[in-house]
Design an enzyme around this catalytic site. Structure first.
Site, PDB file in Angstrom:
ATOM      1  N   GLY A 181      45.909 -22.044  74.834  1.00 36.40           N
ATOM      2  CA  GLY A 181      46.995 -22.819  75.424  1.00 36.40           C
ATOM      3  C   GLY A 181      47.150 -22.712  76.923  1.00 36.40           C
ATOM      4  N   HIS A 256      25.613 -35.756  79.489  1.00 35.73           N
ATOM      5  CA  HIS A 256      25.906 -36.020  78.084  1.00 35.73           C
ATOM      6  C   HIS A 256      27.412 -36.188  77.918  1.00 35.73           C
ATOM      7  CE1 HIS A 256      25.997 -31.605  78.687  1.00 35.73           C
ATOM      8  NE2 HIS A 256      27.084 -31.671  77.935  1.00 35.73           N
ATOM      9  N   ARG A 338      31.604 -30.096  91.009  1.00 37.21           N
ATOM     10  CA  ARG A 338      30.398 -29.367  90.625  1.00 37.21           C
ATOM     11  C   ARG A 338      29.693 -30.219  89.584  1.00 37.21           C
ATOM     12  NH1 ARG A 338      29.213 -26.871  85.731  1.00 37.21           N
ATOM     13  NH2 ARG A 338      27.731 -25.143  85.764  1.00 37.21           N
ATOM     14  N   ASP A 340      27.462 -30.352  86.563  1.00 34.47           N
ATOM     15  CA  ASP A 340      26.896 -29.554  85.481  1.00 34.47           C
ATOM     16  C   ASP A 340      25.432 -29.948  85.276  1.00 34.47           C
ATOM     17  OD1 ASP A 340      27.182 -27.746  83.176  1.00 34.47           O
ATOM     18  OD2 ASP A 340      26.965 -29.567  81.973  1.00 34.47           O
ATOM     19  N   GLU A 369      24.832 -27.246  89.653  1.00 36.43           N
ATOM     20  CA  GLU A 369      24.416 -26.096  88.849  1.00 36.43           C
ATOM     21  C   GLU A 369      22.893 -26.040  88.826  1.00 36.43           C
ATOM     22  OE1 GLU A 369      24.610 -24.189  84.335  1.00 36.43           O
ATOM     23  OE2 GLU A 369      24.972 -26.338  84.642  1.00 36.43           O
ATOM     24  N   ARG A 512      34.895 -15.132  77.931  1.00 39.94           N
ATOM     25  CA  ARG A 512      35.935 -16.140  78.163  1.00 39.94           C
ATOM     26  C   ARG A 512      37.275 -15.687  77.582  1.00 39.94           C
ATOM     27  NH1 ARG A 512      32.204 -21.476  76.544  1.00 39.94           N
ATOM     28  NH2 ARG A 512      30.513 -21.016  78.024  1.00 39.94           N
TER      29      ARG A 512
END
Length: 611
Positions: A181, A256, A338, A340, A369, A512
């Site tokens: 959250g 993607h 950025r 990816d 990246e 994470r």
């Protein structure tokens, strides 16, 4: 005596490193007299048929050497490789690079020379800035968001300190659909904390609507994920960040989309995706081998269908349209992107992206990246043009991270210097000073874990494995050394949220975890705060040149210099203490004892000194 040429020294090559198109480049080669050379040429080649051959002039003889000099300029941007050809008494021979500074005859490596556009410049605000990377779901939660349109199924942890879910479901799938959250209002509420940490740039992992918690499976490029908040929340975050002098950079995922998206719609939720509607306006974005079930996907992951980046409809939606994805988010307050997996984006796509971004804001940042040396990267059989054609302002600087971790694992100061100077030589100076220098990211284990635990067990074993108190003390000492290098090398040091607070974790998803508010490791936090303050205060650390004076294999000593300001960074990687005189103002110290005008650096002790 070998043929003498060292591209790292002005005595042999100016300017140092890269050149702009049509910029004069001077070379000096010293050939031993006994080679009886009658002429020297430099041979420059490229991956294409284009190249150059330039002759040298014999200008002097000195200490047993013939001194040959030449000057040339390159009219075409590109990546060049060069060596020398000498005309000897017994016929011609070639001179190649051997190691970092030596040469060898008829075998060895080529020297590299990047020629980039004269009009290429990076945004000034990012040179030596302090960056802070946030994985939005795990930073801070403030209030609640309207989850009516949140893609199902998902679940929210009740405990902020839970371990992220990692086990597969009954079908063997890891859905990454557990959330904590964290939201945009939470980041906004913590801006004073980031200001206290002297942060200049906030980099957010993807915030667009998506199914997963990592949000690299975009469902709708044009709106924030409902779990994070609204467009108004994002605009308010940017506005408040700007008031505090901070920029906000977004993560652009354009190789993607998600299968559960407006564009692909494999789950038949949105109604007009490439799968749910054979006449979809998005059909041309995707490559179907057998419609609708067989299609090209990112690394074979069927929930991440690849897009045809140069498809006109895709380009219009992302880049060229009046209300394109770039224009939309920039209008809401974003300061750059950025990209990816930049290696998987065509050069033409990146060039168009840059052009539109700079039209909207000439001072916006475009960062890619790239995991390797981005100056000479080959991906999918093509040499990339990130710097040679002025496509990217910056890249994620994993080579510096590798150099730091390698030194911490097995101290070798000369190898560290060579790894650093390779990047310094290969990258345009403006790019060098805004490289994103990370110790941890969302794709790597946490730095504290890497430095304190070499465990290589199962994911289940890693889920609840943490450092012992003794191991943590030693890892913190080493992280302080790593951070000192990260903050004083050229580029933008990037703190991965929670690294400064002592967060631990192996690979995804354990890297994470949620920020440990109220349980921060204050000694480490104070070190990062001090390093951030120093980085922002001294121009030499932002844009200065770098030279090394390593006294031995176990001690790193480099100097950043600009306009007479000289700042020394010394890290003792040896197992014994070392002593050095204090030759100026001590800006930062870690694991040091002082005695009169002497510093005693313990193993992994650090001193940063203003001369």
């Amino acid at each position: 005596m070998n043929v003498a040429f060292n591209c790292l020294l002005e005595e042999y090559k100016t300017p140092f490193g890269c050149v702009m198109e049509n910029q004069p480049c001077s070379l000096t080669v010293k050939v031993p007299d006994y080679y009886a050379v009658s002429g020297v040429d430099v041979i420059l080649t490229t991956d294409t048929a284009y190249g150059m051959q330039v002759s040298f002039e014999l200008t002097d003889t000195q200490d047993g050497y013939q001194i040959y000099k030449t000057q040339f300029s390159l009219p075409r941007c590109g990546l060049y490789f060069y060596h020398f050809r000498c005309q000897g008494a017994q016929g011609p021979f070639q001179v190649y690079r051997c190691g970092e500074t030596d040469t060898s005859i008829n075998q060895g490596d080529l020297w590299q020379l990047t020629c980039y556009p004269r009009q290429f410049h990076t945004p000034k605000a990012y040179a030596g800035a302090v960056m802070y990377q946030i994985f939005p779901d795990r930073f801070f939660r403030s209030g609640s968001c309207d989850l009516t349109e949140k893609l199902q199924p998902y679940w929210v942890h009740e405990n902020w300190d839970d371990t992220p879910h990692y086990l597969p479901n009954e079908h063997g799938e890891v859905l990454n659909n557990d959330f904590f959250g964290g939201n945009l209002r939470g980041i906004r509420e913590k801006l004073p904390y980031l200001k206290r940490m002297h942060v200049d740039v906030i980099y957010l992992n993807p915030i667009s609507m998506a199914f997963s918690n990592h949000r690299y499976d975009t469902a709708d490029y044009m709106r924030p994920d409902p779990m994070l908040g609204t467009e108004e929340d994002f605009s308010a975050l940017c506005a408040d960040a700007h008031k505090l002098g901070m920029k906000v950079i977004l993560d652009g995922v354009f190789s993607h989309t998600g299968s559960n998206s407006v564009y692909f719609d494999r789950n038949h939720i949105f109604g007009h995706g490439a799968v749910s509607d054979p006449n979809s306006p998005y059909r041309s974005w995707f490559d179907f081998q057998e419609y609708p079930n067989r299609y090209t996907s990112w690394w074979g992951i069927d929930t991440l269908p690849c897009v045809n980046e140069m498809d006109p409809a895709f380009l219009e939606h992302i880049i060229t349209g009046e209300n394109s994805v770039i224009a939309h988010w920039m209008s809401l307050g974003a300061d750059g992107f950025r990209l990816d997996v930049a290696d998987e984006l065509p050069d033409d796509f990146i060039a168009l992206f840059r052009q539109r971004l700079k039209e909207l804001n000439p001072e916006a940042l475009l960062l890619g990246e790239v995991w390797e040396d981005a100056s000479n990267k080959i991906s999918y059989g093509a040499r990339r043009k990130y710097f040679s054609h002025g496509e990217l302002d910056s890249v994620m600087n994993y080579p510096f991270r590798s150099a730091i971790l390698s030194f911490l694992a097995q101290p070798d100061a000369n190898r560290f210097r060579a790894n650093i100077m390779s990047v310094v030589e290969h990258y345009p100076q403006e790019v060098l000073h805004c490289l994103m220098n990370s110790l941890s990211t969302h794709d790597t284990p946490r730095i504290l874990t890497l430095l304190g635990d070499s465990f290589d067990g199962s994911k289940q074993e890693k889920a609840n494995r943490f450092l012992s108190e003794d191991a943590k003390l030693w890892a913190v000492r080493r992280e302080c050394a790593a951070a000192a290098l990260q903050f004083t090398l050229p580029g933008m040091p990037c703190i991965y949220y929670g690294d400064e607070a002592g967060l631990e974790g192996f690979e995804d998803p354990f890297n994470r975890r949620c920020f440990p508010w109220g349980r921060e490791l204050t000694s480490l936090q104070t070190a990062y705060e001090s390093l951030s303050r120093i980085k922002g205060r001294y121009a030499a650390l932002k844009r200065g040149h770098i030279t090394f004076e390593n006294p031995n294999d176990h001690v790193i000593h480099f100097i950043r210099t600009l306009n007479g300001q000289r700042i020394h960074t010394i890290v003792n990687g040896g197992s014994d203490p070392m002593t050095l005189p204090i030759t100026g103002q001590l800006l930062f110290q870690s694991y040091i004892n002082m005695e009169k005008r002497l510093l005693h650096l313990e193993p992994w002790g650090v001193a940063i000194i203003l001369e």
